[in-house]
Design a protein around this motif. Sequence first.
Motif, PDB file in Angstrom:
ATOM      1  N   LYS A  76       0.812  -1.232   0.000  1.00 13.13           N
ATOM      2  CA  LYS A  76       0.000   0.000   0.000  1.00 13.13           C
ATOM      3  C   LYS A  76       0.840   1.275   0.000  1.00 13.13           C
ATOM      4  O   LYS A  76       0.362   2.326  -0.420  1.00 13.13           O
ATOM      5  CB  LYS A  76      -0.996   0.004   1.163  1.00 13.13           C
ATOM      6  CG  LYS A  76      -0.405   0.223   2.547  1.00 13.13           C
ATOM      7  CD  LYS A  76      -1.494   0.170   3.633  1.00 13.13           C
ATOM      8  CE  LYS A  76      -0.860   0.191   5.015  1.00 13.13           C
ATOM      9  NZ  LYS A  76      -1.815  -0.074   6.101  1.00 13.13           N
ATOM     10  N   HIS A 124      -6.120   1.597   6.888  1.00 14.41           N
ATOM     11  CA  HIS A 124      -5.958   2.840   6.111  1.00 14.41           C
ATOM     12  C   HIS A 124      -6.165   4.098   6.944  1.00 14.41           C
ATOM     13  O   HIS A 124      -6.397   5.173   6.387  1.00 14.41           O
ATOM     14  CB  HIS A 124      -6.963   2.829   4.951  1.00 14.41           C
ATOM     15  CG  HIS A 124      -8.362   2.585   5.432  1.00 14.41           C
ATOM     16  ND1 HIS A 124      -8.909   1.319   5.490  1.00 14.41           N
ATOM     17  CD2 HIS A 124      -9.299   3.420   5.914  1.00 14.41           C
ATOM     18  CE1 HIS A 124     -10.128   1.391   5.979  1.00 14.41           C
ATOM     19  NE2 HIS A 124     -10.394   2.665   6.248  1.00 14.41           N
ATOM     20  N   LEU A 136      -9.905  -0.721  -0.561  1.00  7.96           N
ATOM     21  CA  LEU A 136      -9.565   0.637  -0.105  1.00  7.96           C
ATOM     22  C   LEU A 136     -10.188   1.712  -1.002  1.00  7.96           C
ATOM     23  O   LEU A 136     -10.539   2.794  -0.518  1.00  7.96           O
ATOM     24  CB  LEU A 136      -8.043   0.824  -0.074  1.00  7.96           C
ATOM     25  CG  LEU A 136      -7.295  -0.007   0.964  1.00  7.96           C
ATOM     26  CD1 LEU A 136      -5.827   0.400   1.015  1.00  7.96           C
ATOM     27  CD2 LEU A 136      -7.906   0.153   2.337  1.00  7.96           C
TER      28      LEU A 136
END
Length: 334
Positions: free
Chosen positions: A56, A244, A105
């Motif tokens: 990520k 996140h 996400l």
Amino acid sequence: MQKYISRQNFTKLLDQLIATGTRVVAPRMNAGTPLYEPLASSAEMVMDQLPRRSAKEAYFPVCEDIMTYEKEGQKVSITDIDPARFPETVLVGVRPCDACAIPVLDAVFSWDYKDEFFLERRRKTTIVGLACTTSDDACFCTAVGLSPADTKGSDLFLTPLEGGGYVCETFSDKGEALINDHTSLFNEPNNATPLPLAQPYTEKFDLKKVKVWLDEHFEDSSWDEIALRCVGCGACAFVCPACHCFDIVDEGTEKAGKRRKNWDACGFWKFTHHASGHNPRDQQPKRYRNRIMHKFKYYDDKFGQTLCTGCGRCIRVCPVGIDIAQIVEEISKK
Ligand code: SF4
Ligand code: SF4
């Protein structure tokens, strides 16, 4: 579209991309640890080891500037960081447990507020997934309904073949463009046999049952048993492809500084510390409960998806041996 690329042509492809200014991010060794990092050359790439942290960081950096400010006398000037300057990126060798987290996400970053920092990087990133041929005791993608050959999230997906080379399958315009822009390096698929896939934990968790239990047990003594030993280091969130949370802080002086977006973690005591001094999650089990609730209930309530791809990274790094797979399995059997 399905094509074949030899290992030699694959390295040529990466070197051509690097030479023409594309940022190529792939697993490489950094002080003995495999990590997804920008390559200076294809020779740095290691395809046979699971990176310790998730992919990520390539499209959601640990910290980034979103604005700078300067004050001179009574005059304050503010300069926004323009997401248009983010580089075109090809993210290569992405394990299915990382790639599958990306569309998960997308849902939260394009929901009520469109996060252009995340979305612009996503637009400019081509994801080249790689089927997993090795796993360890912590891997459990199959238990959460995914697989070592899951193509979700990949623009182009590589399946390694016996004797070298890959079958390349495209799943988006970006994946097709990568092949069409380098046609001389690709051939028609041959009859070579794919390497055997990894065999992670295979018993599938009943995630519906897990959610039903979570719906009904916000207050439960099990949370103490599960998480009293959690030390709140936040490592599990930082290595996770699906976590996140971030915080926005101003760093600098009254004269000049930056507004920055930094990763955060619900395991941290300060995460829910109010300015009044009150903290609704004042004990560690409440914080760990939020981690499980967010992944297996809240995100499902909001977006119809689970916030865990079974990569096993949080299990590998937890300093006190908390095993999320074991916890979810136990909940599913309650
Ligand atoms: S919660 Fe743990 S196992 Fe699940 S995706 Fe995140 S790091 Fe991987
Ligand atoms: S890595 Fe382990 S100890 Fe650290 S916050 Fe996560 S569960 Fe707690």
